[in-house]
Enzyme design. Sequence first.
Site, short mmCIF file in Angstrom:
data_model
loop_
_atom_site.label_atom_id
_atom_site.label_comp_id
_atom_site.label_asym_id
_atom_site.label_seq_id
_atom_site.Cartn_x
_atom_site.Cartn_y
_atom_site.Cartn_z
N SER A 262 -8.41 11.05 1.57
CA SER A 262 -8.67 12.22 0.93
C SER A 262 -7.50 13.30 1.60
O SER A 262 -6.39 13.06 1.56
CB SER A 262 -9.94 12.72 1.05
OG SER A 262 -10.16 13.69 0.07
N ASP B 198 -12.93 8.15 -9.41
CA ASP B 198 -13.02 9.34 -8.45
C ASP B 198 -13.09 10.50 -9.36
O ASP B 198 -12.08 10.73 -10.16
CB ASP B 198 -11.85 9.16 -7.54
CG ASP B 198 -11.95 10.06 -6.36
OD1 ASP B 198 -12.30 11.23 -6.36
OD2 ASP B 198 -11.25 10.03 -5.27
N HIS C 23 -14.99 8.67 -5.00
CA HIS C 23 -14.31 9.13 -3.89
C HIS C 23 -14.74 8.63 -2.51
O HIS C 23 -15.58 9.19 -1.88
CB HIS C 23 -14.35 10.79 -4.10
CG HIS C 23 -13.38 11.36 -3.16
ND1 HIS C 23 -11.92 11.35 -3.15
CD2 HIS C 23 -13.43 12.02 -1.88
CE1 HIS C 23 -11.28 12.20 -2.43
NE2 HIS C 23 -12.35 12.44 -1.40
#
Length: 170
Positions: free
Chosen positions: A56, A111, A143
């Site tokens: 991320s 995601d 995610h």
Amino acid sequence: MKGGLSNVWFDRFKISNDCPEHLESIDRMCQVLTELIDDEVKNGIQKSRILVGGFSMGGCMALHLAYRNHRDVAGVFALSSFLNKESAVYKDLQQSDGTLPELFQCHGTADDLVLHSWGKETNSNLKSLGVSTVFHSFPTLYHELNRTELERLKSWILTKLPGEIDGQNK
């Protein structure tokens, strides 16, 4: 975080690929991470055997660190990550020449925090600027990380850094 404080790599105006980057906080963190890389080099690790990467926001940070400041690292990995459309990384790469570290990137198609299309666009932009890239899409992955993704990352790492310590590449 709806106005709440949280610990993150750098500040964002919002989670979107269509807004300016908060370069002051990104550059401040690049300085901190550069000190860590410098310490490893001082301790005998060749910079060409250092990989940078993350998940991320950590992956975004790794992209900034490697492609703006440390183009001589062994490689970069970014999992569920993206760069803003007008990223400083793109601008810096437009003015560069020479060898760039390879990018290993993965993203889940489901995601809903960091959209798959943002990760794919980041990868395409970097590829158009001379970065050798590998991009893996994972259907139904949100995610998050999954075992297959981590196994592919491990295989990639072992190809980038073969023979580190005999018997420990398992």
